[in-house]
Every structure is written in structure tokens, then in C-alpha cells.
Scaffold this motif. Structure first.
Motif, PDB file in Angstrom:
ATOM      1  N   SER A  51       0.801  -1.228   0.000  1.00 48.28           N
ATOM      2  CA  SER A  51       0.000   0.000   0.000  1.00 48.28           C
ATOM      3  C   SER A  51       0.829   1.272   0.000  1.00 48.28           C
ATOM      4  O   SER A  51       0.307   2.338  -0.318  1.00 48.28           O
ATOM      5  N   SER A  52       2.102   1.183   0.362  1.00 46.94           N
ATOM      6  CA  SER A  52       2.847   2.426   0.605  1.00 46.94           C
ATOM      7  C   SER A  52       3.381   3.080  -0.658  1.00 46.94           C
ATOM      8  O   SER A  52       3.627   4.284  -0.686  1.00 46.94           O
ATOM      9  N   ARG A  53       3.556   2.289  -1.703  1.00 50.16           N
ATOM     10  CA  ARG A  53       4.268   2.833  -2.866  1.00 50.16           C
ATOM     11  C   ARG A  53       3.515   4.003  -3.496  1.00 50.16           C
ATOM     12  O   ARG A  53       4.151   4.969  -3.935  1.00 50.16           O
ATOM     13  N   GLN A  54       2.194   3.916  -3.538  1.00 46.78           N
ATOM     14  CA  GLN A  54       1.489   4.992  -4.241  1.00 46.78           C
ATOM     15  C   GLN A  54       1.542   6.309  -3.501  1.00 46.78           C
ATOM     16  O   GLN A  54       1.256   7.357  -4.074  1.00 46.78           O
ATOM     17  N   THR A  55       1.904   6.296  -2.222  1.00 53.65           N
ATOM     18  CA  THR A  55       2.019   7.564  -1.503  1.00 53.65           C
ATOM     19  C   THR A  55       3.461   7.975  -1.302  1.00 53.65           C
ATOM     20  O   THR A  55       3.830   9.139  -1.524  1.00 53.65           O
ATOM     21  N   MET A  56       4.313   7.063  -0.918  1.00 51.45           N
ATOM     22  CA  MET A  56       5.641   7.508  -0.521  1.00 51.45           C
ATOM     23  C   MET A  56       6.531   7.857  -1.719  1.00 51.45           C
ATOM     24  O   MET A  56       7.415   8.700  -1.618  1.00 51.45           O
ATOM     25  N   ILE A  57       6.297   7.264  -2.876  1.00 49.08           N
ATOM     26  CA  ILE A  57       7.124   7.621  -4.030  1.00 49.08           C
ATOM     27  C   ILE A  57       6.877   9.073  -4.436  1.00 49.08           C
ATOM     28  O   ILE A  57       7.829   9.857  -4.570  1.00 49.08           O
ATOM     29  N   PRO A  58       5.640   9.496  -4.636  1.00 49.74           N
ATOM     30  CA  PRO A  58       5.452  10.927  -4.943  1.00 49.74           C
ATOM     31  C   PRO A  58       5.883  11.827  -3.796  1.00 49.74           C
ATOM     32  O   PRO A  58       6.367  12.942  -4.042  1.00 49.74           O
ATOM     33  N   GLN A  59       5.741  11.378  -2.562  1.00 49.15           N
ATOM     34  CA  GLN A  59       6.190  12.215  -1.441  1.00 49.15           C
ATOM     35  C   GLN A  59       7.684  12.512  -1.556  1.00 49.15           C
ATOM     36  O   GLN A  59       8.130  13.646  -1.367  1.00 49.15           O
ATOM     37  N   ILE A  60       8.441  11.498  -1.871  1.00 47.94           N
ATOM     38  CA  ILE A  60       9.894  11.687  -1.982  1.00 47.94           C
ATOM     39  C   ILE A  60      10.216  12.539  -3.207  1.00 47.94           C
ATOM     40  O   ILE A  60      10.927  13.547  -3.113  1.00 47.94           O
ATOM     41  N   LEU A  61       9.697  12.133  -4.346  1.00 45.24           N
ATOM     42  CA  LEU A  61      10.066  12.822  -5.587  1.00 45.24           C
ATOM     43  C   LEU A  61       9.620  14.278  -5.557  1.00 45.24           C
ATOM     44  O   LEU A  61      10.397  15.187  -5.900  1.00 45.24           O
ATOM     45  N   GLN A  62       8.406  14.524  -5.144  1.00 49.66           N
ATOM     46  CA  GLN A  62       7.892  15.897  -5.181  1.00 49.66           C
ATOM     47  C   GLN A  62       8.600  16.793  -4.181  1.00 49.66           C
ATOM     48  O   GLN A  62       8.900  17.953  -4.475  1.00 49.66           O
ATOM     49  N   THR A  63       8.890  16.273  -3.005  1.00 50.83           N
ATOM     50  CA  THR A  63       9.568  17.087  -1.987  1.00 50.83           C
ATOM     51  C   THR A  63      10.947  17.507  -2.479  1.00 50.83           C
ATOM     52  O   THR A  63      11.344  18.668  -2.356  1.00 50.83           O
ATOM     53  N   VAL A  64      11.670  16.585  -3.053  1.00 47.46           N
ATOM     54  CA  VAL A  64      13.034  16.896  -3.480  1.00 47.46           C
ATOM     55  C   VAL A  64      13.025  17.752  -4.747  1.00 47.46           C
ATOM     56  O   VAL A  64      13.759  18.745  -4.849  1.00 47.46           O
ATOM     57  N   GLN A  65      12.180  17.404  -5.692  1.00 45.54           N
ATOM     58  CA  GLN A  65      12.160  18.154  -6.952  1.00 45.54           C
ATOM     59  C   GLN A  65      11.630  19.564  -6.757  1.00 45.54           C
ATOM     60  O   GLN A  65      12.061  20.499  -7.430  1.00 45.54           O
ATOM     61  N   ALA A  66      10.709  19.736  -5.829  1.00 45.01           N
ATOM     62  CA  ALA A  66      10.180  21.081  -5.562  1.00 45.01           C
ATOM     63  C   ALA A  66      11.285  22.021  -5.083  1.00 45.01           C
ATOM     64  O   ALA A  66      11.184  23.240  -5.234  1.00 45.01           O
ATOM     65  N   ALA A  67      12.318  21.466  -4.499  1.00 39.49           N
ATOM     66  CA  ALA A  67      13.439  22.275  -4.035  1.00 39.49           C
ATOM     67  C   ALA A  67      14.490  22.458  -5.116  1.00 39.49           C
ATOM     68  O   ALA A  67      15.561  22.999  -4.853  1.00 39.49           O
ATOM     69  N   GLY A  68      14.210  21.992  -6.310  1.00 37.67           N
ATOM     70  CA  GLY A  68      15.165  22.136  -7.413  1.00 37.67           C
ATOM     71  C   GLY A  68      16.332  21.179  -7.324  1.00 37.67           C
ATOM     72  O   GLY A  68      17.401  21.446  -7.883  1.00 37.67           O
ATOM     73  N   LEU A  69      16.153  20.077  -6.630  1.00 38.07           N
ATOM     74  CA  LEU A  69      17.247  19.117  -6.427  1.00 38.07           C
ATOM     75  C   LEU A  69      16.921  17.792  -7.106  1.00 38.07           C
ATOM     76  O   LEU A  69      15.785  17.548  -7.508  1.00 38.07           O
TER      77      LEU A  69
END
Lengths: 552, 489
Positions: free
Chosen positions: B148-166
Motif C-alpha cells: 500500500s505504501s508505494r502509491q504515496t511515498m514515491i510521490p512524497q519523496i520525488l515531489q519534496t526533493v524536486q520542488a526544491a530544485g534538487l
């Protein structure tokens, strides 16, 4: 119920043990009588019949059909049956510690919608393999929702065929007593030399026989049978049982091959010679060297270890392109657009990569279905290739300045067994020796004050391989005015990688070539992959010698 | 569907069912099948079954999954006392023919060695005792998270880091394991199951050479805070851009729990009573032998304990080498060495309590938060994590390695600037005697921690992922030897 052997297993698909979630078999085999004649039995007689290559290919086909049926755009699979035999040289009264460990594994990789998934298992049943393939497709579909349509991996052009490690004698057909007796005699060849011993009462070696099938939806199907020899505990110490000041050496590196790996007529003499040489070093006094920068002479085994851990590893394409960030790390030889085609080492260094027999890495195809071949990596100090997979090669090609700089593929994508994801690994590295005459003594002769490293050690690096520390060298010695004068106590060697290879000052000739083998970790969860090397002795103009002796 | 009509459930079906690994009954039934055909005493059968769900991210996208199961059956025979060898055979196949063959091998060798030992007057020593109290390390929520975790934690990681330009990389691994050990002689049965999980995130600023890492590990997935892990990695990455070179040397170091855990993962073998009494470890009185029991070896505030029921970690409640309960142990108290790890046979010989090596332990003794350590520091280095920590000298536990993913100069009570990474040379027997401040212990995420050359010998116990819990505090220590610059990002 009729007895089923494992050959018949696939014909009666997935007979399940009642109540167990996994597939298995529920018929007890007949026991053989336990007699003192066990020692004359070949190991293979103590095992169930192995699965045939046809059975393994059938599993592979089943997995690919299931993957296609579930909607995979691409898929490949590795199915492996492996026997590992661990043998001690023992007392005449007992065989010593001996074990045969059979294992079966598979790993299915699929691509759907630009995403990749990998699922592995150990259940030798067609249903389980098919279910794993469908699970992989479902996961990849889920991942595709988050990706940008990038696919890191696709299968290559179709390849087919069979290959077996060239051997003269199958170690699994040699009686157990013969194995133990041979190891005992090799062990005693060293320990009969005065002041030479071992921390354990015997040598221990591992033999592996593995049949591995690789197949892909692009039509590849290859079957390879590997025979490998690996010394698990085959190290001697001159100066034993002392702890301080002893010289450690490992006379027989891991390699591919059969029982003949250990039966060469001159092997006992070579082991004895190494033991004699190491014992002679014990006559040298044992003192520390002042910290500072010094030239370092290194024998071929240590050059090979240095090359694998500081060059080979840094040239792995996935490290260079950032795919191992957060795992084993990156590379100081990045980015490729800045580094390819530049001088990364002394002009003396020319190094190739490949997977020839009898290196431990020998194979005809890698776990991506790429045929293996030797490629140049460094030519006269200049970087000309990275270690790449097909997908990494495309990315590396795009990063280089020259359209002609097409990365060659040595076929170095491997997984240690079926249930590990394949990764780019350093294979066999070959460093060209000096064409002029130069022995190890010659290299030392030119050193006013420096250090000499002998026998295999281990190099620890940071996460981009930019710096390193030599751990557990077999012997660390001082050179003074061209002569080896002391064993060093409380000293270590560390270096900045780029600087040390640019400071390569001389190479030994072909008589100094030595074979070496080892394992390096990578991936997450981490997995080990074997590497090997053939390298001459070398002189490095400067390294940092530091103090490691502390009082606590 | 099988020939007998029995349906085999797929890996994911088993994950979704809440029980991806074999039950206690199934494991014990399997082990007893093997024992049933054995005619000898001294036989132990262990079955280990692990299922894991792994996602790797790199270069801003999902690299791959790595899901599957690992199974092995270990058949072991021994007379139980020194110098009896222990004959072990491993296989990952559970068909009767294979496991029977494994049993036959062990029994043949045991018979041969019994003749040898009888001829040499060596006696049998008992190895088996009562089953330990079970420890609760299984969490259904962790098993649920496998699917169940993949559909939430993958975007959480990617979006948090990419939003910071990293640029984002990461690793999420969730595991369930069950194991059982059954001995023929003692009729003793051990069973244990557990779940575990780890999330790590790396964030990089390629242009400005910034790199940050953060991680969290827990047996109960509900306590994992993926956005917080990603946010911390981002903050470190942003703070670490444009690092400058600072002169190497001995400085005060402020170490996160991850950094401390990476330094202490080689600790376990120091506690071997056999090696210590032989003069081979830092706890030896001298190279000639003897030990430092009842001597102060660390800072007086330090306490080091191991407990299978530790609320922040815990581990299997029986010893790996023998089928006996693994007792809670106090290794160090008030800085004084209280206990060593005695094998069962050595413990019987010496009249000591036996115990496993402390591959999992808790280090405690302080409550100072990291922010307060920074405030108190006039001149030091803040280390987020280390990489490739290796043992240089076992006798002193001298270690080398390099800093990574966040290394900062601390000046006058503040983080001053990002600095280039260092290599270091130190021993826990140094820095645990140079403690300026100590925080509250927490279970540290290890992240990528390869098996070191020496660790391969112990790898079955120490590197089996996830690593056994180390519950350690952040530390501020003086005179930490950063002995060379390492130009690694």
C-alpha cells in the motif's frame, strides 16, 4: 504415491506440500547407507539429481510468456541452479567440515510504460514463476504512474547458444577424500616452512557449479554452466602464532575452472616458495616509519586490487551517471562529458576489461544477454571507455564530446545469482606490463626511501572513490636506498585516487604479472560481485604513509 | 493450480493477505519433517523465510523494484562442545529429496567426528535450553505497507526533493521474516517473526556540489515519516552547496545517530570473550591475554545494553550459534565493562553467562539535543553521515572511512559553512572517552552500508538486511581525527 526425482518435477507441475504457502515436494527420497566409504564417494552422489538445462529453459519460457500475457513491453529472466561445495583439508580420521549447498533462484525483470520492476523467488514451480512475472508487471504499471516514461532498461538483440567454463576435471566428480587430502597437502606445503602457520587448522575452499539460463522477450536464450573455485580460508601467516609483524599471503586466487585449479604439478612448490619468501622477511626488524609522503612499490596482486577498487569501480557507468547515489555512491571520473578522452592516469597505464577464462568472471554472455569481449578502458593514461550496459552506453554516448567515442560493451552486467538484480560490475582488468625489463627488485632499486606492499590487500575508498586507504596488506615494508630493510609497524597507506594514478612512475615487466581476484559490494540491498585482475608490479611516486598505532 | 488441485499463492497475494512468510506451524512442520528421518541426536534444523519489498529511486525517477523472497533451510549437527566442528548445510529448496540429502551429509560427518572425538577422549556438552520468552517485533501495518505504501511515498519523496530544485534518489525497503529452530535432542522449538522497514532519501544539487541524506528505520511502518525524511535530506543538501576545503586535523565533531551507528557497527566482535581473553581485542588487558572486566573503559555516563525486547528495536530472542535463549545483557554501565559475550561452551567452561555478540545494542547516558551541541561548540565539524567505515586494526578497533552527504564547519555556536568531505582515523575506544555531550538514543538508519572485508565473516548476523538495530545517541566528541581531505560529493 510414486517417488519423484527432481528431473520429473516439472512434469508434475507444482506439487504442493499440504499447508505450505510455497511449492515443494512431498515424497521422501531413499536414504543411502552411511558407511565409512563415504570418503570415496564423489560429492555429486550425495545430492539429488540436478535439474536439466531444458527444465531451466522451460521455467524461463514460462516466466516470459506470463510477463507478455500480463502486458509487459519487455521482459527478461535469469534462472539459476547452483551447487556450492565447501571443503576443508582435514585430518585423516575425518573428512573435515564439508558441505554441499544446492540452491535454485530466478529473477524476472519487466518494463511497462517506461518503468521497470524486478521480482525474484526460489520456488521451482511453473506457477510460482508465472505469478512472479505477473507481480512484476503489476508493480511496473504502478511505477509508471510516477515516471516520465523513461525506461532505463530494454533487452538487447536476440542471442542464443550454450557455453560451459572450460574445465579438465569436474570437482563434483572427485571423491571427497581426495579433496581433503589435496587441500591438506597444499596446506602443509606452506606450514612445513618454519614460522609459517595459519589461524585455522586447515584450508577451506568453495567450489561452485551453476547452470544459468538467460532469456528475454527479444528472443534471447542462452544457457551457461559455470565452474568456479574460491579460496574461503586459504591464507598463511609467516610469523605465526605472533600477531604483530607477521606477513600474510594467499597463494591461490579465485578463478574459473575445474579441479585442475589446484592440481597443477608445480602448485605445491609455488606455495612453498611463497612461504619461504614470506618467512625470510621475518628476519627484518619491525619498526614504524615516520609519517610523510613516500614512493610506493607494489606487487602485481596489490596493483590489481588497487586498479579494481579505484579505477574499475569508478568507471562503472551507473555510478558515473548517478544511478548508485544513495547506494554505493558516485564516481570521481564524472561527469563523462568532462572526463572522457582526458588523461586520468600516467601515460604508462594501459588497461582493458573483459571476461576471459580462467578469470573468476569468465562467461560468454552477461546477464543482459550481451556477448562478452575485451575492450580498452585506459590507453596510455587516457580514458577511452566506461564500463557500460546497453542503456548506460546510450546515456554515456550522449554525454561525450565526440560522436566517435562510442562506449564499448564488455558484457559486464551481472547478478551473483538469480534472485539479485543485475548490475554493472567491474570484470577482469588487465594492465599491460612494461615492455622493458623491470623486476620487482629493479623497481625497489630506484627508491631512496619508500615503502613496498606485497601480497593482496584490500582498498577502502570513499563513496566516490576519490580517496583510499590500503587495509590488511600482506606485507608492508620499508625500502631504504634500494633495499628492503624493515617490516613496518603501526603504519598505513592512504591516497587521493586521481593523484596516485597520475603518479604512477614505473611498471614491472611481464615476469612480475600476477593474478588477483576478490569481491566488491554494490546495489541496495547490497550484493557482492566478483572481479579479477592481471597486473604487473608498479612504482607510485608518492603516497601518504600515516601512523596507525594508537594506545587505548 | 497444481496437479493435486492446490493453488499456490503469488508473492503479492501473500503480502496482501497479511502473512507473506510461513506461519509458525508451517515452519515447525517443515523442520520436523527433516528431523523425523534423522536417527542421530545433536541435529538442529533451522528454517528462515524472508519476504521483502524494495523500491529504488535514482536520478529523479523510480529505478526498479526488487521484491521477492529468500528462504533457507539449515541443517546442523554437532556434539555441542569444543573442539567439535559444527557441520552445517544450507539450501533454499524444501523438497524432501534435497533436505534429506542435506541431513545425510551432516549425519555422515557427525558420525565420523564422533569416532574421532571418542578416540581422543573429548566429551559431549549439552547445548539446549528452554525456549525464550517471545518478543513482539511483528507489525501488521508494516506488512500492509509492502503493497500500500508505494502509491504515496514515491510521490512524497520525488515531489519534496524536486520542488526544491534538487535531484532525488532513495531507497524504501520493507521486510517480513519468520524463522524457526527445532532440535532433536532437546525437543526444543524456537520460533520468531518480525517486520522491519527503512526509508532513505538523497538529494543533490549537481551544479553546486551539494548533497544531503536522511533516513529512518522502524519495525512499525506507522512511525515512519516519509515527508520528514525527504525534507531533512533537502535541507542538508541546500545547506551543503559550494563546500570549501578546511584544513584536516583533530577537531570537535558533532555526530548524528546515523554517523555514530556507522562507526559502531564493528563493535560487536570486540566483545568476543574468546578473542578478548586471547589478547586480540581492545577489551584485552594486553596482547598477552586477559580482559578488562570491571575496569572503566568509556565515559562514566555511558551505558551499553542489549535486549531482545528493546522497545525501539529488539531482535530474535535466541542465539544464532546455539539453540538457547538470548538473555538481555548489560555490557557497560557507568563506563565500566560489565560483561563479555561468551559462547555457550566457553561460558560453561568459565562459569559465566552466555550471550550472543552485541550486534544490536542501545547506547545511552545523555539528553542533549543536537541543536544545543551546536550552540556549545566553538570550533568543530558537524557530520551527517560516514561512508565505507572499515576496521584498520582489530586490536584497537581503529577505524577509517570518509564523511558524506553533509559536512559542516561549526563556529561560535553556529553552522558556519559547508565543507568538503574528510577521511578520518579514530577508534570508539578514543571518542567514547572524549564525549562532550550526548543526546537521547534513537534507532539509527544505516542507509547503504556494505559488508566490509572483515565483516564478511560475520555477515550472516551483521549484514543481513535490515541491519540489526543500533539505538544510539547523537554525540559531541573532542579530538576527532579528520586526517585527510576527500574530494567526494
Amino acid at each position: 504415491m510414486p517417488a519423484l526425482n527432481r528431473r520429473d518435477f516439472l512434469a508434475h507441475v507444482s506439487v504442493a506440500v499440504a499447508g505450505a504457502a510455497l511449492g515443494g515436494r512431498n515424497v521422501f527420497a531413499q536414504r543411502t547407507a552411511i558407511t565409512s566409504a563415504t570418503a570415496v564417494l564423489p560429492p555429486i552422489s550425495l545430492l539429488p539429481e540436478p535439474m536439466t538445462p531444458a527444465s531451466l529453459r522451460a521455467f524461463a519460457a514460462h516466466a516470459l510468456n506470463a510477463a507478455r500475457g500480463a502486458g509487459a513491453v519487455h521482459a527478461d529472466v535469469r534462472v539459476c541452479e547452483q551447487i556450492r561445495m565447501r571443503v576443508d583439508g582435514g585430518d585423516a580420521a575425518i573428512i573435515g567440515q564439508f558441505s554441499l549447498s544446492p540452491a535454485f533462484s530466478y529473477g524476472i525483470r519487466v518494463a511497462v510504460g517506461g518503468a521497470t520492476a524486478f521480482v525474484h523467488g526460489v520456488t521451482p514451480s511453473a506457477d510460482a514463476v508465472a505469478a512472479a512475472a505477473r507481480n512484476a508487471v503489476a508493480t511496473a504499471r504502478g511505477y509508471a504512474a510516477f515516471g516520465e516514461g523513461r525506461t532505463v532498461w530494454t533487452p538487447g538483440p536476440a542471442v542464443s547458444g550454450e557455453w560451459t567454463t572450460p574445465i579438465q576435471l569436474d570437482p563434483f566428480m572427485v571423491p571427497l577424500g581426495d579433496h581433503a587430502a589435496l587441500l591438506s597437502s597444499l596446506f602443509m606445503a606452506a606450514t612445513r616452512v618454519r614460522n609459517v602457520g595459519s589461524d585455522l587448522p586447515s584450508a577451506t575452499v568453495n567450489w561452485t557449479r551453476e547452470t544459468r539460463v538467460y532469456a528475454s522477450t527479444s528472443g534471447s536464450q542462452v544457457t551457461q554452466t559455470f565452474y568456479q573455485y574460491e579460496p574461503e580460508i586459504f591464507e598463511f601467516k609467516a610469523g605465526y602464532p605472533m600477531i604483530e609483524g607477521r606477513i600474510a599471503f594467499r597463494p591461490v586466487p579465485a578463478r574459473s575452472g575445474g579441479y585442475e585449479c589446484l592440481t597443477a604439478p608445480d602448485l605445491q612448490d609455488r606455495i612453498k616458495q611463497q612461504a619461504d619468501d614470506a618467512a625470510r622477511l621475518l628476519t627484518l626488524p619491525h619498526r614504524p616509519l615516520d609519517v610523510g609522503r613516500y614512493p610506493m612499490v607494489v606487487d602485481g596482486t596489490m596493483v590489481g586490487s588497487l586498479a579494481a577498487r579505484t579505477l574499475g569501480r569508478a568507471l562503472e557507468g551507473d555510478r558515473v551517471l548517478g544511478y548508485e547515489i544513495g547506494a554505493s555512491g558516485g564516481s570521481y571520473l564524472a561527469p563523462p562529458e568532462d572526463v572522457m578522452g582526458t588523461d586520468i592516469a600516467s601515460h604508462l597505464l594501459t588497461m582493458t576489461a573483459g571476461r576471459p577464462a580462467p578469470s573468476i568472471t569468465a562467461a560468454k554472455w552477461d546477464d543482459d544477454g550481451t556477448e562478452t569481449r575485451e575492450i580498452p578502458l585506459i590507453s596510455n593514461g587516457r580514458l577511452v571507455n566506461y564500463l557500460a550496459s546497453r542503456q548506460m552506453a546510450t546515456a554515456l554516448r550522449g554525454s561525450t564530446r565526440s560522436a566517435d567515442a562510442l562506449p564499448g560493451l564488455p558484457g559486464c552486467v551481472t547478478a551473483p545469482d538469480g534472485d539479485n538484480i543485475p548490475l554493472i560490475r567491474t570484470p577482469h582488468l588487465a594492465i599491460a606490463p612494461s615492455p622493458s625489463s623491470a623486476t620487482l627488485d629493479d623497481l625497489c632499486r630506484g627508491v631512496k626511501k619508500g615503502v613496498l606492499l606485497l601480497y593482496k590487500g584490500y582498498v577502502s575508498t570513499d563513496n566516490t572513490v576519490a580517496s583510499g586507504f590500503v587495509l590488511y596488506p600482506g606485507a608492508l615494508l620499508e625500502i631504504d636506498r634500494g633495499t628492503v630493510v624493515r617490516r613496518l609497524r603501526g603504519n598505513g597507506v592512504q591516497f587521493a585516487t586521481r593523484r596516485v594514478w597520475q603518479a604512477l612512475g614505473a611498471l614491472g615487466d611481464a615476469t612480475t604479472l600476477a593474478q588477483n581476484a576478490g569481491k566488491m559490494d554494490k546495489g541496495q540491498p547490497s550484493q557482492f560481485g566478483a572481479y579479477s585482475s592481471s597486473a604487473p608490479a608498479a612504482l607510485f611516486k608518492e603516497v601518504d604513509v600515516i601512523n596507525t598505532e594508537i594506545q587505548i | 493450480m497444481t496437479a493435486s488441485g492446490h493453488r499456490i499463492r503469488s508473492l503479492y497475494e501473500r503480502m496482501e493477505s497479511g502473512r507473506p512468510v510461513m506461519t509458525r506451524e508451517q515452519l515447525i512442520a517443515l523442520a520436523q519433517r527433516v528431523l523425523h528421518v534423522s536417527t542421530l541426536s545433536g541435529v538442529i534444523v533451522r528454517v528462515h523465510h524472508t519476504v521483502r519489498a524494495v523500491t529504488r529511486l535514482a536520478n529523479d525517477h523510480v529505478l526498479s523494484s526488487d521484491d521477492g523472497e529468500i528462504l533457507y533451510v539449515q541443517v546442523e549437527t554437532s556434539t555441542g562442545g569444543p573442539p567439535s566442528p559444527i557441520f552445517q548445510v544450507f539450501t533454499n529448496q524444501i523438497d524432501d529429496e534435497t533436505v534429506s540429502a542435506a541431513l545425510r551429509q551432516c549425519e555422515d560427518l557427525l558420525r565420523a567426528s564422533q569416532v574421532f572425538l571418542a578416540d581422543n577422549g573429548m566429551k559431549h556438552m549439552p547445548r539446549y535450553q528452554d525456549a525464550p520468552a517471545p518478543v513482539r517485533l511483528w507489525h501488521d501495518a508494516t506488512v500492509d505497507a509492502m503493497t500500500s505504501s508505494r502509491q504515496t511515498m514515491i510521490p512524497q519523496i520525488l515531489q519534496t526533493v524536486q520542488a526544491a530544485g534538487l535531484q532525488a534518489a532513495g531507497f524504501v525497503a520493507i521486510m517480513a521474516r519468520a524463522e524457526a529452530a527445532v532440535s532433536k535432542e532437546g525437543g526444543v522449538t524456537f520460533f520468531h517473526d518480525e517486520t522491519d522497514s527503512e526509508v532513505t532519501v538523497s538529494a543533490r544539487d549537481l551544479a553546486r556540489k551539494g548533497a544531503g541524506w536522511s533516513g529512518q528505520t522502524a519495525r512499525d511502518w506507522r512511525t515512519i515519516d516519509v515527508p520528514a525524511v525527504a525534507s531533512r535530506a533537502v535541507k542538508i543538501a541546500k545547506d551543503s552547496v559550494n563546500p570549501v576545503a578546511v584544513e584536516p586535523g583533530r577537531r570537535t565533531a558533532i555526530l548524528t545517530p546515523t554517523a555514530v551507528a556507522q562507526l559502531l557497527r564493528h563493535f560487536a566482535e570486540q566483545w568476543s570473550a574468546v578473542n578478548t581473553d586471547a589478547g586480540l581485542t581492545a577489551l584485552s588487558k594486553s596482547p598477552a591475554g586477559g580482559n578488562k572486566l570491571r575496569q572503566r573503559i568509556f565515559d562514566r555516563r555511558l551505558k551499553m545494553t542489549s535486549d531482545p525486547a528493546d522497545p525501539d528495536g529488539g531482535y530474535r530472542p535466541y542465539m544464532m550459534q546455539d539453540v538457547v535463549a538470548s538473555p538481555p545483557m548489560t555490557w557497560v554501565e557507568d563506563g565500566v565493562l560489565k560483561n563479555l559475550a561468551y559462547d555457550t561452551w566457553y561460558a560453561m567452561e568459565r562459569g559465566k553467562q552466555y550471550a550472543d555478540l552485541p550486534f544490536s545494542f542501545r547506547l545511552s547516558g545523555g539528553t542533549t539535543p543536537i541543536d544545543e551541541m551546536i550552540t556549545k561548540c566553538q570550533d568543530g565539524i558537524f557530520v551527517n553521515a560516514f561512508s565505507n567505515v572499515e576496521v584498520v586494526d582489530r586490536r584497537t578497533c581503529l577505524l577509517t572511512g570518509a564523511t558524506r552527504d553533509g559536512c559542516f564547519l561549526v563556529r561560535d555556536g553556529k553552522i558556519s559553512k559547508s565543507v568538503k568531505n574528510f577521511r578520518f582515523l579514530t577508534s570508539p575506544f578514543f571518542f567514547l572517552n572524549n564525549i562532550e555531550a550526548m543526546g537521547v538514543p534513537e534507532r539509527a538508519a544505516f542507509g547503504y552500508t556494505p559488508v566490509g572485508e572483515r565483516e564478511q565473516w560475520w555477515s550472516m548476523f551483521s549484514n543481513d538486511w535490515p541491519r540489526l538495530p543500533l539505538i544510539v545517541p547523537p554525540l559531541m566528541v573532542r579530538d576527532f581525527n579528520f586526517n585527510m581531505l576527500a574530494d567526494a560529493v
